[in-house]
Structure formats: structure tokens, C-alpha cells
Design a protein around this motif. Structure first.
Motif, mmCIF file in Angstrom:
data_model
loop_
_atom_site.group_PDB
_atom_site.id
_atom_site.type_symbol
_atom_site.label_atom_id
_atom_site.label_comp_id
_atom_site.label_asym_id
_atom_site.label_seq_id
_atom_site.Cartn_x
_atom_site.Cartn_y
_atom_site.Cartn_z
ATOM 1 N N TYR A 37 0.902 -1.070 -0.108
ATOM 2 C CA TYR A 37 0.050 0.106 0.019
ATOM 3 C C TYR A 37 0.805 1.230 0.124
ATOM 4 O O TYR A 37 0.679 2.271 -0.670
ATOM 5 C CB TYR A 37 -0.865 0.090 1.184
ATOM 6 N N ALA A 38 1.966 1.105 1.000
ATOM 7 C CA ALA A 38 2.673 2.272 0.799
ATOM 8 C C ALA A 38 3.442 2.625 -0.381
ATOM 9 O O ALA A 38 3.648 3.960 -0.513
ATOM 10 C CB ALA A 38 3.860 2.146 1.819
ATOM 11 N N ARG A 39 3.918 1.610 -1.209
ATOM 12 C CA ARG A 39 4.622 1.853 -2.540
ATOM 13 C C ARG A 39 3.497 2.739 -3.394
ATOM 14 O O ARG A 39 3.878 3.383 -4.279
ATOM 15 C CB ARG A 39 5.019 0.463 -3.016
ATOM 16 N N ALA A 40 2.073 2.200 -3.300
ATOM 17 C CA ALA A 40 1.229 2.439 -4.307
ATOM 18 C C ALA A 40 0.992 4.080 -4.139
ATOM 19 O O ALA A 40 0.461 4.663 -4.916
ATOM 20 C CB ALA A 40 0.075 1.682 -4.052
ATOM 21 N N VAL A 41 1.033 4.698 -2.900
ATOM 22 C CA VAL A 41 0.824 6.174 -2.411
ATOM 23 C C VAL A 41 2.230 6.808 -2.122
ATOM 24 O O VAL A 41 2.099 8.042 -1.729
ATOM 25 C CB VAL A 41 -0.072 5.969 -1.399
ATOM 26 N N ASP A 42 3.351 6.257 -2.635
ATOM 27 C CA ASP A 42 4.663 7.068 -2.295
ATOM 28 C C ASP A 42 4.846 7.229 -1.083
ATOM 29 O O ASP A 42 5.520 8.314 -0.717
ATOM 30 C CB ASP A 42 4.655 8.123 -3.212
ATOM 31 N N LEU A 43 4.844 6.282 -0.049
ATOM 32 C CA LEU A 43 5.393 6.388 1.055
ATOM 33 C C LEU A 43 6.432 5.626 1.505
ATOM 34 O O LEU A 43 6.346 4.293 0.796
ATOM 35 C CB LEU A 43 4.183 6.195 2.256
#
Length: 285
Positions: free
Chosen positions: A71-77
Motif C-alpha cells: 500500500y505504501a509503495r502505491a501511494v509513495d510512502l
């Protein structure tokens, strides 16, 4: 002034749980849960659970961390930071007591539930058993084609029992002592087919007797029909409780056997010594 605007936002993020942080990042990027599900190939149901930090809805500890990182990769976190934050929250929620691995399908494909599959198999099995029972029931009684074939075989052969059947009742002295209304009972020593022929030799009625099954011949049958069978040694005939013995050689189609009590007794007494012992059925009991 810009620093003052950023500070409250950073302070807000600092007190939120990891799920809130991921949700805020998604909303800031203008993405929907469906968009994130497409990027990560994780179901929306599990993504929503992550946003609520409700890890109990996820299949296991490892999946909770892995899904959060994706999820973090998908929202650039930063995924490593998110993963560490999730592990920390898992420990705080005493989530570590749950199994480390549980079966999981990442996509939710349409599938047949286990209970429905089990009931489907049970219904199919019952249908097959019922079909076999119907087939077995129908196959016990010979059809008209089989009867016709047996009739032809009997007509084309000269079975020895024909001579026995022709033995007149007048040759015996005890036959006249048999009551005309004495009950005639047929008993199957093993599974045996019997038929009843009319005056023209046509089989009008037939049935199968199982081993040990008895059948008392109706009075009107005694007067109107004669007996035929293809396994004489499997059939026991009694007249008034008296065993009249074999009605023909073993494994030979016999027909035209009079069912009248006097004829049955006379026929048997007249054939004493002419039927080999091996072909005579042994009465039970």
C-alpha cells in the motif's frame, strides 16, 4: 509561514495510526481504494482493514506487514517505515498470538463454498444410488424379449422333462389322496425366475423369487396356468406342505408343469429313479 502550515499537519500525522497515514496519502494522491487495489492486487476489503488499522481482518501477521508495505509503495510512502510501524502496532494490539500463517487468496475469485460443494456431492451420490436401485429393480424381472427367447429355446429343444411331464396321474396310488384344494407353494432356494403360461403356451405372468422367498400359487392360477422356470434346481415345490422334489434337470428350461396338486404329486412319484440325484434340490430344514 509555510513552516507554520506544515507543522500542524506533521503533528497530526504523528499521532495517527499507520492506517490513517496510508488513507491520508491515498486521498492526497486523488486515488480511490479501487485504484490502490488495481496497483497492489490486494482486495479492497483488506485495504479498507489496513486503513482502519484493524489487522484482525487480515489473514495473518506476515500478510498485514506485506500488504501495508505494498500500500505504501502505491501511494509513495516509505514502505520500510510503514512496515516497521505496522509491526509495532501489531505488538501493541497483542496480535502476535494469532497464527503466523493462514490460508489466503489475494484476489477473492468467485469459488464454490466448501459446504455447497459437499452438499452437491451428497446429492449426486444419492442420485447415482437411486438410479442403480431403479436399474436393479427393473433388471430383476425378465422382459418379454427374454421370455420369447426362452420359449423358442424350449420349443427347439427336446428336454427330458417332457417325458416326465407326460407321466399320467393314474400311475400312482397316492396322488388320488391329495386334496384338490391343497395349497401349492413355491420357494426359492436361490434367486430363480418363474413364469405362468396360459393354455396356448404364452407366458402371461412372471416374477422372481429371492433365496428363501415363498409364493403361494393362487387357486385361479392352478386352474388356468402351467409353470415354467429356467433353473429347476433353485425352486422347491410343496403341495399341502409336502415337498414334491425336483421338477426337471438342473439348468434346463422346463415348461408345461401342471400346478394341480394331484398332477404335481403324481408327476414326482412317476419320475422317481429317473432324475439324477445331483439335479434334485435339497430341501432346507
Amino acid at each position: 509561514m509555510a513552516d507554520e502550515d506544515v507543522a500542524p499537519e506533521q503533528g497530526e500525522l504523528a499521532i495517527t495510526r499507520t492506517g490513517d497515514r496510508l488513507r491520508l496519502a491515498r486521498e492526497a494522491a486523488g486515488l480511490s481504494l479501487a485504484d490502490v487495489a488495481t496497483r497492489t492486487r490486494i482486495t479492497q476489503r483488506h485495504l479498507a482493514a489496513i486503513e482502519k488499522s484493524d489487522y484482525s481482518e487480515l489473514p495473518g501477521r506476515t500478510y498485514a506487514t506485506g500488504f501495508a508495505r505494498a500500500y505504501a509503495r502505491a501511494v509513495d510512502l516509505p514502505e520500510a517505515e510503514i512496515g516497521a510501524s505496522v509491526r509495532r502496532e501489531l505488538e501493541e494490539d497483542a496480535y502476535g498470538s494469532r497464527p503466523l500463517y493462514e490460508a489466503y487468496e489475494p484476489t477473492d475469485p468467485a469459488r464454490l463454498p466448501t459446504a455447497r460443494l459437499t452438499w452437491t456431492l451428497v446429492v449426486i451420490a444419492l442420485i447415482l444410488v437411486s438410479a442403480y436401485g431403479v436399474w436393479r429393480f427393473l433388471s430383476v424381472e425378465p422382459d418379454e424379449a427374454l421370455i420369447a427367447a426362452q420359449n423358442r429355446a424350449a420349443d427347439e429343444s427336446e428336454a427330458p422333462q417332457g417325458e416326465v411331464a407326460a407321466t399320467p396321474a393314474s400311475k400312482t396310488g397316492t396322488a388320488s389322496a391329495v386334496a384338490a384344494n391343497a395349497p401349492v407353494v413355491l420357494t426359492g432356494l436361490s434367486e430363480v425366475w418363474i413364469g405362468f403360461d396360459d393354455a396356448k403356451g404364452k407366458t402371461e405372468n412372471w416374477r422372481t423369487l429371492d433365496a428363501g422367498e415363498t409364493y403361494q400359487v393362487p387357486p385361479d392360477y392352478i386352474e388356468q396356468f402351467t409353470l415354467r422356470t429356467s433353473i429347476p434346481q433353485a425352486l422347491k415345490v410343496t403341495v399341502g406342505g409336502r415337498d414334491v422334489g425336483s421338477i426337471g434337470p438342473a439348468d434346463t428350461l422346463v415348461k408345461g408343469i401342471s400346478l394341480k396338486p394331484a398332477d404335481l404329486v403324481a408327476r414326482t412319484e412317476g419320475s422317481v429313479g429317473t432324475t439324477p440325484p445331483a439335479t434334485r434340490p435339497q430341501p432346507k430344514g
